[in-house]
Design a protein around this motif. Structure first.
Motif, short mmCIF file in Angstrom:
data_model
loop_
_atom_site.label_atom_id
_atom_site.label_comp_id
_atom_site.label_asym_id
_atom_site.label_seq_id
_atom_site.Cartn_x
_atom_site.Cartn_y
_atom_site.Cartn_z
N MET A 1 -5.65 -15.91 5.13
CA MET A 1 -4.53 -15.32 6.60
C MET A 1 -3.49 -14.34 6.38
O MET A 1 -2.65 -14.14 5.25
N PRO A 2 -4.03 -13.28 7.32
CA PRO A 2 -3.24 -11.78 6.41
C PRO A 2 -1.48 -12.06 6.54
O PRO A 2 -1.33 -12.67 7.59
N ALA A 3 -0.88 -11.39 5.61
CA ALA A 3 0.39 -11.36 5.99
C ALA A 3 0.65 -10.68 7.01
O ALA A 3 0.27 -9.86 7.89
N LEU A 4 1.95 -10.97 7.97
CA LEU A 4 2.74 -10.24 9.11
C LEU A 4 2.71 -9.42 8.72
O LEU A 4 3.97 -9.08 7.40
N PRO A 5 3.45 -8.56 9.84
CA PRO A 5 3.75 -7.22 9.75
C PRO A 5 5.33 -7.10 8.77
O PRO A 5 5.96 -8.71 9.25
N PRO A 6 5.46 -6.71 8.46
CA PRO A 6 7.59 -6.32 7.93
C PRO A 6 8.07 -5.98 9.12
O PRO A 6 8.16 -5.54 10.27
N VAL A 7 9.19 -7.49 8.72
CA VAL A 7 10.67 -6.43 10.11
C VAL A 7 11.98 -6.71 9.85
O VAL A 7 12.11 -6.55 8.00
N VAL A 8 12.66 -5.69 10.10
CA VAL A 8 13.97 -5.07 9.73
C VAL A 8 14.51 -6.49 9.34
O VAL A 8 14.60 -7.81 9.54
N GLY A 9 15.48 -6.64 7.96
CA GLY A 9 15.79 -7.35 6.96
C GLY A 9 14.82 -8.35 5.73
O GLY A 9 15.33 -9.14 5.29
N ASP A 10 13.64 -8.42 6.25
CA ASP A 10 12.82 -8.57 5.38
C ASP A 10 13.29 -8.68 3.77
O ASP A 10 13.33 -6.85 3.79
N PRO A 11 12.69 -9.07 2.91
CA PRO A 11 13.55 -8.77 1.11
C PRO A 11 11.99 -7.27 1.17
O PRO A 11 11.28 -7.40 1.44
N ILE A 12 12.87 -6.71 0.31
CA ILE A 12 11.89 -5.21 -0.18
C ILE A 12 11.95 -5.12 -1.69
O ILE A 12 12.91 -5.70 -2.58
N TYR A 13 11.01 -4.37 -2.08
CA TYR A 13 10.67 -3.23 -4.15
C TYR A 13 11.61 -2.59 -3.76
O TYR A 13 10.96 -1.55 -2.89
N GLU A 14 11.92 -1.81 -4.83
CA GLU A 14 13.45 -0.91 -5.25
C GLU A 14 12.06 0.56 -5.99
O GLU A 14 12.53 -0.52 -7.89
N LEU A 15 11.45 0.94 -6.08
CA LEU A 15 10.40 1.32 -7.05
C LEU A 15 11.30 2.81 -7.70
O LEU A 15 10.94 3.44 -6.18
N TRP A 16 11.22 2.47 -8.76
CA TRP A 16 11.46 3.82 -9.31
C TRP A 16 11.04 5.20 -10.11
O TRP A 16 10.67 4.62 -10.75
N ARG A 17 10.57 6.06 -9.53
CA ARG A 17 9.83 6.65 -10.64
C ARG A 17 10.43 8.01 -10.78
O ARG A 17 10.63 8.65 -10.15
N LEU A 18 10.08 8.97 -12.31
CA LEU A 18 10.48 10.01 -12.48
C LEU A 18 8.61 10.77 -13.02
O LEU A 18 8.48 10.05 -13.44
N ARG A 19 8.22 11.59 -11.51
CA ARG A 19 6.83 12.45 -12.23
C ARG A 19 7.38 13.39 -12.96
O ARG A 19 7.98 14.37 -12.86
N TYR A 20 6.53 13.75 -13.67
CA TYR A 20 6.35 15.26 -14.39
C TYR A 20 4.49 15.94 -14.48
O TYR A 20 4.10 15.59 -14.12
N ALA A 21 5.02 16.88 -14.43
CA ALA A 21 3.77 17.98 -14.27
C ALA A 21 4.10 19.46 -15.67
O ALA A 21 5.28 19.81 -15.78
N ASP A 22 2.91 19.10 -16.31
CA ASP A 22 2.95 19.71 -17.73
C ASP A 22 4.12 19.71 -18.26
O ASP A 22 4.50 20.12 -18.90
N GLY A 23 4.61 18.62 -18.88
CA GLY A 23 5.01 17.97 -19.11
C GLY A 23 6.47 17.70 -19.17
O GLY A 23 7.06 17.63 -19.56
N GLN A 24 6.88 18.84 -17.77
CA GLN A 24 8.14 19.02 -17.15
C GLN A 24 8.35 17.67 -15.75
O GLN A 24 7.76 17.57 -15.86
N PRO A 25 9.74 17.51 -15.96
CA PRO A 25 9.95 16.19 -14.90
C PRO A 25 10.13 16.88 -14.14
O PRO A 25 10.94 18.31 -13.61
N MET A 26 9.47 16.92 -12.45
CA MET A 26 9.30 17.53 -11.31
C MET A 26 9.70 16.80 -10.14
O MET A 26 10.02 17.56 -9.07
#
Length: 126
Positions: A1-26
């Motif tokens: 059964m497919p997942a229901l669409p998200p609604v306000v108040g649903d739990p979330i994931y918070e993903l923090w990323r630092l991305r680089y280009a040519d060895g430099q944080p961009m």
């Protein structure tokens, strides 16, 4: 059964990323994803895979379109430290919402790009 669409108040994931280009944080990105659509997401490893590739191949969720706002602003202490720039240096701030083809929102993110070395191309259509 497919997942229901998200609604306000649903739990979330918070993903923090630092991305680089040519060895430099961009770009420092914080992404929010609804848990209801991405079970076991906390187990994922992003060393060798992009977020969108993972969402599409593992979860069968393809971002079809985005709403994105761009604002020129200045780096605060935290962003400056992460991006290797000075507090008060110019940065580009993007606020984005990614949607599935059926207009279900599946991603919300804030991205802070270094001012120097960043270049963006936009294709607009009507």
């Amino acid at each position: 059964m497919p997942a229901l669409p998200p609604v306000v108040g649903d739990p979330i994931y918070e993903l923090w990323r630092l991305r680089y280009a040519d060895g430099q944080p961009m770009v420092f990105v914080i992404t929010y994803l609804p848990r209801v659509l991405f079970p076991d997401f906390e187990q994922e490893d992003f060393k060798d895979s992009s977020l969108y590739y993972l969402l599409e191949t593992r979860y069968d969720k393809k971002v079809d379109w985005m709403s994105r706002t761009l604002e020129a602003t200045l780096a605060g202490d935290y962003e400056a430290g992460l991006l290797g720039i000075h507090k008060g240096d110019p940065i580009q701030f993007f606020e984005s919402v990614g949607y599935l083809k059926d207009n279900t929102p599946i991603e919300y993110s804030h991205a802070r790009y270094r001012g120097k070395g960043s270049r963006f191309h936009f294709k607009l259509s009507r």
